[in-house]
Design an enzyme around this catalytic site. Structure first.
Site, short mmCIF file in Angstrom:
data_model
loop_
_atom_site.label_atom_id
_atom_site.label_comp_id
_atom_site.label_asym_id
_atom_site.label_seq_id
_atom_site.Cartn_x
_atom_site.Cartn_y
_atom_site.Cartn_z
N GLU A 129 1.21 31.93 18.63
CA GLU A 129 2.13 30.26 18.93
C GLU A 129 1.69 30.25 19.80
O GLU A 129 1.30 28.15 19.88
CB GLU A 129 3.44 31.42 19.25
CG GLU A 129 5.07 31.47 18.67
CD GLU A 129 5.98 31.21 19.30
OE1 GLU A 129 6.39 30.72 20.47
OE2 GLU A 129 6.92 31.97 18.84
N ARG A 138 8.30 25.64 15.74
CA ARG A 138 7.41 26.19 16.87
C ARG A 138 6.62 25.00 16.00
O ARG A 138 4.83 25.58 16.40
CB ARG A 138 7.02 27.54 17.01
CG ARG A 138 8.04 28.35 17.34
CD ARG A 138 8.55 28.10 18.19
NE ARG A 138 10.01 28.70 18.88
CZ ARG A 138 11.10 28.84 18.65
NH1 ARG A 138 11.08 27.85 17.37
NH2 ARG A 138 12.00 29.87 18.45
N CYS A 183 6.58 35.05 24.04
CA CYS A 183 6.22 35.43 22.78
C CYS A 183 4.94 35.12 22.50
O CYS A 183 4.93 33.60 22.41
CB CYS A 183 7.58 34.79 22.02
SG CYS A 183 8.89 35.86 22.17
#
Length: 360
Positions: A356, A164, A256
């Protein structure tokens, strides 16, 4: 280029947070970005690139110039014996792009179906789901250096992909060192400096399904389909995601919210000894990835709220907007909830969860 002032960003972020941009540029071509770089007023100002707004938390009105990416276009560049090479413009909706590839008979991205956002944002975060990451299908990208207006191309190594993560999530280093062939400093972060305009993908031939993820293995067993085709996997992924994750058009969210943490074998063994139920996955390098949603849930946060920010009752990894358009959650409430969750998980497991989304 089209420049707008005092623009509401509430329709342009999937959390539905009310905030305004002092200036917003609608970027519909590479020439628009080059015009921004050449403009005497806009060029010196900090920039914020905005795609689908599905990976951002706005904590107030935005002072940097917002570059709203709206460059469109899809095409097949090559169909060789080992791979298809396809290209998508940065403003294309990601899920629509995946759907298009299957309609063209080009499998390989089906595990990444229904991920919100735009194509241009996909390399920034190295998006991934159900056993596939963007870097597994990446060929190269084109971008514009906002400091010079110069176009350049990066391969996977130049993007610095990690879990990520990529060079587009990091600011320039204080001492960037040697220059690359693109004219940009080697190893520097590109956040706020470079804007992705087009992304190319390599879809391997012959196609092979990726079914190692537990939810997909269960679908194979439940349906009796041991050898699903790409369309079947696409449909399964869409069903699974819709069952677990709220539709941002109905309940504001950014998907998320936290990355799944990676720990050493000793750390994992210690956590298992304290709580054998911990959800964990072995990685190729010997480390273990823990399910952040499970950590949050066992800390008691599932379904809880702080102000108008809440933890989704079906998936603790998702934070949601419990407000309304006229009384929306604030970025401050979202981050207060996020920090409270981080504290709980650290106090119980000794693990620091990393968000994130980009916090602005």
């Amino acid at each position: 280029m089209v420049v707008e002032n005092n623009v509401s960003l509430q329709p342009w972020n999937t959390f539905g947070i009310a905030a305004r941009a002092q200036a917003l540029v609608r970027v519909r071509s590479v020439a628009d970005l080059q015009a921004v770089a050449a403009d005497a007023e806009l060029a010196p100002l900090p920039k914020l690139v905005l795609g689908g707004g599905s990976n951002i938390v706005l904590t107030g009105d935005v002072k940097p110039v917002v570059l709203k990416m709206e460059i469109m276009g899809l095409r097949v560049l090559a169909a060789g014996p080992k791979a298809w090479i396809i290209e998508a413009a940065a403003g294309q909706n990601w899920h629509d792009f995946v759907t298009w590839t299957l309609a063209q008979g080009l499998p390989g991205l089906e595990n990444l179906a229904l991920i919100p956002g735009t194509v241009g944002a996909s390399p920034v975060q190295n998006i991934g789901a159900y056993g596939v990451e963007l870097q597994d299908r990446f060929e190269s990208l084109d971008a514009i250096d906002l400091a010079t207006g110069q176009a350049f191309t990066l391969d996977a190594a130049g993007c610095g992909f990690a879990y990520r993560d990529s060079v587009f999530r990091h600011a320039a280093a204080a001492d960037p060192g040697a220059q690359t062939g693109s004219g940009l400093p080697r190893g520097m972060g590109l956040a706020g400096r470079a804007v992705i305009t087009h992304v190319r993908f390599r879809l391997p031939r012959p196609w092979k399904p990726v079914l190692g993820y537990l939810d997909l293995e269960r679908r194979c067993v439940e349906t009796g389909v041991a050898h699903p085709d790409a369309r079947q996997i696409f449909d399964w992924v869409c069903d699974i995601r819709r069952a677990k994750l709220p539709d941002p058009a109905v309940l504001g969210n950014v998907g998320c919210f936290f990355k799944n943490p990676t720990v050493s074998p000793d750390q994992c063994a210690d956590i298992i000894a304290r709580d054998p139920r911990v959800v964990h996955y072995p990685m190729l390098d010997g480390s273990f990835k823990l399910a952040a949603g499970w950590l949050i849930e066992v800390c008691g946060w599932k379904g809880k709220t702080i102000g108008k920010a809440g933890v989704y009752e079906k998936q603790a990894l998702v934070l949601v907007n419990r407000g309304s358009n006229g009384d929306s959650v604030t970025g401050g409430e979202v981050m207060t909830l996020a920090k409270a969750i981080q504290t709980s998980v650290y106090e119980r497991f000794g693990i620091r969860l990393e968000p994130e989304p980009v916090v602005v």
